[in-house]
Design a protein around this motif. Structure first.
Motif, PDB file in Angstrom:
ATOM      1  N   LEU A   9       0.834  -1.198   0.000  1.00 19.12           N
ATOM      2  CA  LEU A   9       0.000   0.000   0.000  1.00 19.12           C
ATOM      3  C   LEU A   9       0.873   1.253   0.000  1.00 19.12           C
ATOM      4  O   LEU A   9       0.659   2.179  -0.796  1.00 19.12           O
ATOM      5  CB  LEU A   9      -0.926  -0.024   1.218  1.00 19.12           C
ATOM      6  N   LYS A  10       1.863   1.293   0.871  1.00 23.00           N
ATOM      7  CA  LYS A  10       2.742   2.467   0.943  1.00 23.00           C
ATOM      8  C   LYS A  10       3.532   2.634  -0.345  1.00 23.00           C
ATOM      9  O   LYS A  10       3.713   3.757  -0.840  1.00 23.00           O
ATOM     10  CB  LYS A  10       3.685   2.339   2.140  1.00 23.00           C
ATOM     11  N   THR A  11       4.001   1.515  -0.890  1.00 19.32           N
ATOM     12  CA  THR A  11       4.753   1.584  -2.151  1.00 19.32           C
ATOM     13  C   THR A  11       3.872   2.136  -3.271  1.00 19.32           C
ATOM     14  O   THR A  11       4.329   2.920  -4.105  1.00 19.32           O
ATOM     15  CB  THR A  11       5.286   0.190  -2.550  1.00 19.32           C
ATOM     16  N   ALA A  12       2.622   1.739  -3.292  1.00 17.91           N
ATOM     17  CA  ALA A  12       1.690   2.226  -4.308  1.00 17.91           C
ATOM     18  C   ALA A  12       1.521   3.743  -4.219  1.00 17.91           C
ATOM     19  O   ALA A  12       1.446   4.438  -5.238  1.00 17.91           O
ATOM     20  CB  ALA A  12       0.338   1.533  -4.166  1.00 17.91           C
ATOM     21  N   VAL A  13       1.467   4.261  -3.002  1.00 17.31           N
ATOM     22  CA  VAL A  13       1.318   5.702  -2.808  1.00 17.31           C
ATOM     23  C   VAL A  13       2.565   6.444  -3.273  1.00 17.31           C
ATOM     24  O   VAL A  13       2.489   7.441  -4.004  1.00 17.31           O
ATOM     25  CB  VAL A  13       1.026   6.026  -1.333  1.00 17.31           C
ATOM     26  N   TYR A  14       3.746   5.963  -2.865  1.00 18.60           N
ATOM     27  CA  TYR A  14       4.988   6.611  -3.294  1.00 18.60           C
ATOM     28  C   TYR A  14       5.122   6.582  -4.816  1.00 18.60           C
ATOM     29  O   TYR A  14       5.554   7.554  -5.444  1.00 18.60           O
ATOM     30  CB  TYR A  14       6.195   5.917  -2.654  1.00 18.60           C
TER      31      TYR A  14
END
Length: 447
Positions: free
Chosen positions: A88-93
């Motif tokens: 999820l965090k990687t998708a945002v970055y």
């Protein structure tokens, strides 16, 4: 705060999640309404026409920002529903990086070709300078537009629709005040309208991004989080690119229609500019509610809860139709008073044009609202092909009919009639696509 949309009664969950989204988009639309109000009331009808004329081109840029929003939002929703917090965090970055690159490209194109774009829509010579001035300042603020849209998409994906509402409520009210200050007190003309929007959107964007990263710090993950993933970018693009194309072609279609309208003169342009702001506020609001249904669908798809998706469709229809009732009543019986807000004269051709537009399209808000709910589920499930077919059908019909009917005895009335026809046919298609989808096969296709 983050909200899990996969638990609780679907009807209540969707209502509690979507109503702040509805409020948010109302305030978002106040940005453009404030610009038109101040331009029409404190400057002139020509200034109102210039702002409205430029607005059609700004919608192309907004289309790209919206695509980044919905692409990130749907994928993050699925990952949140599946409790894959590291991805999820990687998708945002990944979205933040890709959006930045895209924004730079669009700013370069916009600054180089703004006058050419205005020329393509037959912008009258006497409002060209003001139209270009407004558009150039808007383009300089594109980073704020992009990153604010991404931030709101992230909040929605995490089930938080209240935080964007608070930001927009404050910034929109501030924008009205700054608009009036720059124009009425500082006598900055159309430039004052544009700079006020630039300033208020900038502050909202910065605050929203700060809150996003603070929210992220509270989500625990194991191991190092990658700052970019081509795989996730591909998943995001599958949703984002069709959404961008959809909004872009809608904007291009609107520009073509604007070009047809411009041939009827400044009075028709001013009346249409006022009425289309009111119309866009409704359509954009319903689209945002559809986006909420997309988040709901994506989270439940990630959690493999198919029955909740079907229940969400019914709840979504109830929600949008209940909101349509007061809107249609107000537009049908009090539309002239709303149009008057934007004009410096309560009579004349501009007023008649605006009122006629609202009387023709308003009853069909119930129809297009149903389409946007069905579209929301199709998009949340990643069924972008079906979603685009219905959307392009609507757009094509409206553009072709506007061109054809404007040349008949109906004149401008024929242009306005193209909206209900396109909406009705496309709505039937979207609902058929929803009911004929093999949902049992879809449930295992989430990322």
């Amino acid at each position: 705060m983050n909200k899990d949309l996969t638990v609780g009664k679907p009807n209540k969950v969707l209502w509690m999640f979507c109503l702040p989204l509805f409020g948010s988009i109302i305030f978002q639309q106040l940005y453009n309404i404030a610009d038109s109000f101040v331009a029409g009331k404190f400057i002139s009808n020509d200034a109102l026409a210039a702002v409205g004329n430029s607005y059609e081109i700004t919608l192309i840029f907004i289309a790209f920002a919206f695509g980044c929003n919905i692409g990130c939002s749907v994928i993050v929703s699925q990952l949140f529903g599946a409790k894959k917090y590291k991805e999820l965090k990687t998708a945002v970055y990944t979205t933040l990086i890709a959006s930045g690159v895209l924004c730079v490209v669009l700013m370069t194109i916009g600054m180089l070709f703004s006058e050419s774009l205005l020329g393509l829509i037959n912008t009258p010579a006497h409002i060209m300078a003001d139209s270009k001035l407004y558009l150039d300042i808007y383009i300089m603020g594109l980073p704020f537009v992009f990153y604010y849209n991404v931030a709101t998409g992230i909040f929605s994906a995490l089930g938080d629709s209240k935080t964007p509402f608070i930001f927009l409520a404050c910034s929109s009210v501030s924008n009205i005040a700054v608009d009036i200050l720059f124009v009425a007190a500082f006598h900055m003309g159309v430039a004052g309208v544009a700079w006020a929007t630039f300033l208020c959107q900038g502050i909202s964007c910065i605050l929203a991004i700060i809150v996003v990263f603070k929210r992220f710090a509270k989500i625990e993950t194991n191991g190092k989080v990658d700052k970019f993933s081509w795989t996730l970018l591909g998943h995001i693009a599958v949703v984002a690119v069709p959404s961008i194309l959809q909004q872009s072609f809608i904007s291009i279609g609107n520009i073509i229609i604007q070009s047809v309208i411009n041939s009827f003169g400044a009075s028709v342009m001013a009346g249409y500019s006022a009425a289309i702001k009111l119309n866009n506020m409704v359509i954009t609001s319903m689209t945002t509610l559809g986006n909420g249904v997309s988040n709901y669908t994506a989270q439940n798809l990630g959690a493999k809860k198919f029955d909740r998706i079907k229940q969400g469709f019914k709840a979504g229809l109830q929600l949008v139709w209940m909101l349509c009732i007061p809107i249609v009543i107000v537009y049908m019986f009090f539309g002239k008073y709303l149009i008057y807000i934007f004009l410096d004269s309560p009579t004349g051709k501009a007023m008649d044009v605006g009122v006629m537009f609202l009387h023709i399209v308003a009853p069909f808000y119930f129809v297009v609202a149903a389409k946007l709910v069905a579209d929301g589920i199709l998009r949340g499930a990643g069924l972008m092909k079906k979603f685009m077919i219905a959307t392009f059908t609507d757009l094509t019909l409206r553009v072709v009919l506007a061109e054809v009917l404007s040349k008949t005895a109906l004149g401008t009335t024929g242009i306005w009639t193209s909206w209900p026809i396109g909406w009705t046919i496309a709505t039937v298609m979207s609902i058929i696509f929803y009911f004929t989808t093999k949902w049992e096969k879809m449930i295992n296709k989430n990322i």
